[in-house]
Every structure is written in C-alpha cells, then in structure tokens.
Scaffold this active site. Structure first.
Site, mmCIF file in Angstrom:
data_model
loop_
_atom_site.group_PDB
_atom_site.id
_atom_site.type_symbol
_atom_site.label_atom_id
_atom_site.label_comp_id
_atom_site.label_asym_id
_atom_site.label_seq_id
_atom_site.Cartn_x
_atom_site.Cartn_y
_atom_site.Cartn_z
ATOM 1 C CG ASP A 198 52.912 10.903 44.091
ATOM 2 O OD1 ASP A 198 52.062 11.804 43.924
ATOM 3 O OD2 ASP A 198 54.113 11.023 43.778
ATOM 4 C CD GLU A 224 54.043 12.511 46.975
ATOM 5 O OE1 GLU A 224 54.341 11.693 47.861
ATOM 6 O OE2 GLU A 224 54.837 12.828 46.067
ATOM 7 C CD GLU A 250 55.917 16.031 43.245
ATOM 8 O OE1 GLU A 250 56.545 15.827 42.218
ATOM 9 O OE2 GLU A 250 55.452 15.115 43.936
ATOM 10 C CG HIS A 300 59.575 15.761 45.497
ATOM 11 N ND1 HIS A 300 60.329 16.047 44.376
ATOM 12 C CD2 HIS A 300 58.674 14.826 45.125
ATOM 13 C CE1 HIS A 300 59.885 15.321 43.368
ATOM 14 N NE2 HIS A 300 58.880 14.575 43.784
HETATM 15 CA CA CA Z 1 55.195 13.070 43.957
#
Ligand code: CA
Length: 390
Positions: A198, A224, A250, A300
C-alpha cells in the site's frame, strides 16, 4: 419513530510506538463514533472515517450541520435522509469531510433499522452469502529507525504465524528502499501466501511503474493506491502495463466519484471505505456499480470496533462475483498493530485475532440485531477528548 438527537464522540489515546504511512507519522490513536437517539429509546451507532483533528472537524459537521437538517425525521427513512443531507451539502462538499460525517450518521440509522426489525444488518441487505470471511492482517507500517527490512520480515512472519491467510505492508520511502522492504516481506512469509503493498499515493507514474514491476516479480496480490487518487490516467496506465492487481478507492466518495473510477477501468480491485464514502446507503450503490463492471470489491477497513462490525455485516452480504462452486471470497482488512479502540469500545469484543486463530483465518460478526454490538460507555468516557454536551 423520530430522531431526537445526534451525539458525536471523539476518542484518543497515545501509542507506545510511533507508526506511519507514506503521508504522515502518528503517535496517537483516534476514533469518531456517532450515536443517533430516537424518541422510542432505540439508539444506533456509526463511525466516521478521519482521525486526529479531522475527527474534530467532522464532529462539528455532524452536530452543527447534519443534526439540524434531520431532527424529527423517521430514522427508518435512510434513503430520504441521505439525499436530503447530500443535496443540502452539494454546494459545499461533494467529497471529503462532509461525506465522512454523513457516513457515521447513515451507519447509525442502519443500526437502528436492524434493532427495530430485530435483524442483523446483513439480513436487511438480503442475507449472508457466507457465514465467515477470511481476514488479512496488515502491519509493516513505516517507522523512523534503522533495520526496517529485518523488522518487516519478522513482522510478516509473525502475522503468518497468527493464522492470517494474507498480509499487507506499507510503502513510502522511495523506490529503492520500498522494493527492499517488499522483498523482506516476501522473504518473511515464504512463496505461497498472498501479500499486498500500500503506497497511499506516494508515487508519480514513473516510480509507481518501477515499484509495480518489483511487486509483479514478487507475486504480490495487489498494489494499493500507487498514484494520487486524482490521477485516473496514471491508474489506467499502470493497469494496462503491470501484471499485479491495481487497487484503490479509499479516497473516493459517493456513487458519482466511484462512477468515474469504475467506468474508467482505473482499478482491478475496488476498496470502498463505508465510513467515509457516504455510509451503507451509498456503499450499496457503489458495490452494485462495481459488480456491474465485474470489478471485485475488498472493503477498506480502518478504525474502531464499530467500523469493523459494520464491514463484517457488509462482507457477509456481498454477492459472490461472478458466482460458482468455489468463488473467490472478499477479505476483511484488519490492522494488527496495537489499537485499543478495536475491542475496547465494545462490551463484547469482536476479537478478530482470536477468531482468526481459532477459525482458520476467518471472522464473523457478533450475533444480534443491527451491527450486533453494544458500546462500552465506561471505555468511551475514559477516552473521549470531545463529545456533544448533554
Ligand atoms: Ca490504504
């Protein structure tokens, strides 16, 4: 039934170890819970995404903007209330904090609807496609210290030993160091376990491509938020050129924000944040749109036990995509770093890590109507830094 009051509770506690993601280091935990009270005595709980001082700003939006708009309304009229608030705020905030504030209120209305019907929210949504969901354990957050590769390797191995079927790491130190850390994580878990990385939109396209190529080589499951959420063209280019799933969402809000992300084919995996994008009422529309385009959804999840309970309800009710005897299952996202708000706010803890250990890497919601949870008001009182006054 009528809404008579909306209370907002902002909680904070210090952390023993400072942790970070690519945008910030932080040394205190926070959570923002919303409580909707009705004239029948039924009370619902929700959570707003947004930590630290953002939570205090969202608190003002909940109390001073949304509350006066919906006092006296029937809490069961969730769609009507959602559109009334959204339309009323459209000129002032179609994304970001107003939507985070609305999300907490909307989730509380769903909790009330479930309690009113005597049914868990997943039943209101149409029933459970699965009784339990696999859980991925995230950790490997940024720290200001030496020896991070060894630390990441050991932490990843520990998450595997805890029984999680997959894990996720943070990126954010720049291409060279990030690749070294991803190699350490793969080293720690061995060749067969899924891992995700991420970046929290740390890169521009050129660096994202370099890191993405390394993640491809390491057989990562997803990459991500590689680039800024506004960079739709960057997302599309990464998707076209990399053989690692590109995940994101997100930092997007409402069906209109997600429409462009989904129809633009920007992501392989969509990650809607229900406590931010507009609550459960809006999440359903985003999920339907994603599935209409055959894009898998992995919610998320961030925050306290209220957010975790919300997502467990949603993940049980998420239809298989595309369906079959052995369809791929969505994961619940779980933060394995120490967070007292995960179970502390609940009278009966969800104990995700205990569930994972005892149930082959999976978790289920608590039984009971609505979100299935009861709030521990003593814990709340001990950690509240700002709350609506009685
Ligand atoms: Ca994230």
């Amino acid at each position: 039934m009528k809404i008579i009051r909306i209370k907002s509770h902002v909680l904070k506690c210090p952390m023993e170890v400072e942790l970070g993601y690519s945008q910030a280091y932080f040394n205190e935990r926070s959570a923002h819970l919303v409580e909707v009270e009705t004239d029948t005595g039924l009370t619902g709980w929700g959570e707003c995404f947004g930590g630290g001082n953002i939570a205090l700003g969202n608190q003002a939006i909940v109390e001073k903007i949304i509350q006066p708009m919906i006092l006296g309304d029937d809490p069961l009229d969730r769609e009507v209330i959602w559109h009334k608030v959204y339309n009323g705020l459209r000129d002032h905030g179609q994304k970001g904090m107003p939507m985070q504030a609305l999300s907490g209120v909307d989730i509380a209305l769903w909790d009330i609807a479930g309690k009113h019907a005597g049914l868990p929210i997943y039943k209101l949504l149409g029933g459970a496609f699965r009784k339990r969901v696999p859980v991925y354990g995230y950790g490997m957050m940024l720290q200001r210290r030496d020896g991070l590769p060894d630390l990441f390797k050991a932490e990843a191995a520990n998450i595997k030993a805890m029984g999680f079927p997959a894990t996720k790491m943070k990126l954010g130190f720049g291409v060279k160091k990030d690749i070294e850390l991803a190699e350490a994580v793969r080293d720690g878990i061995g060749p067969d376990m899924d891992f995700m990385a991420d970046a929290n939109h740390a890169y521009a396209i050129h660096d994202a491509m370099k890191v993405g190529k390394a993640l491809e080589r390491l057989d990562a499951f997803w990459f991500e938020e590689p680039v800024a959420p506004e960079d739709r063209e960057g997302y599309r280019e990464l998707r076209a050129k990399l053989h690692v799933h590109i995940a994101g969402g997100e930092a997007e809000f409402t069906r209109w924000g997600f429409r462009d992300l989904i129809e633009g084919r920007c992501v392989d995996i969509l990650q809607p944040e229900t406590c931010g994008l507009g609550g459960i009422t809006e999440y359903r529309k985003v999920l339907a749109m994603a599935h209409a385009h055959f894009i898998p959804v992995y919610n998320h999840v961030w925050g306290s036990g209220v957010a975790i309970a919300t997502n467990l309800q949603l993940l049980l009710a998420m239809p298989d995509l595309p369906g079959g005897l052995y369809p791929a299952q969505p994961y619940l996202e779980h933060d394995t770093t120490l967070n007292p708000f995960q179970d502390g706010v609940l009278k009966t803890p969800l104990d995700i890590e205990g569930q994972v250990k005892a149930n082959n890497g999976t978790a289920a919601p608590l039984p009971g109507p609505g979100l299935g949870i009861e709030i521990d008001r003593d814990f709340l009182a001990a950690h509240t830094v700002s709350a609506t006054q009685d």
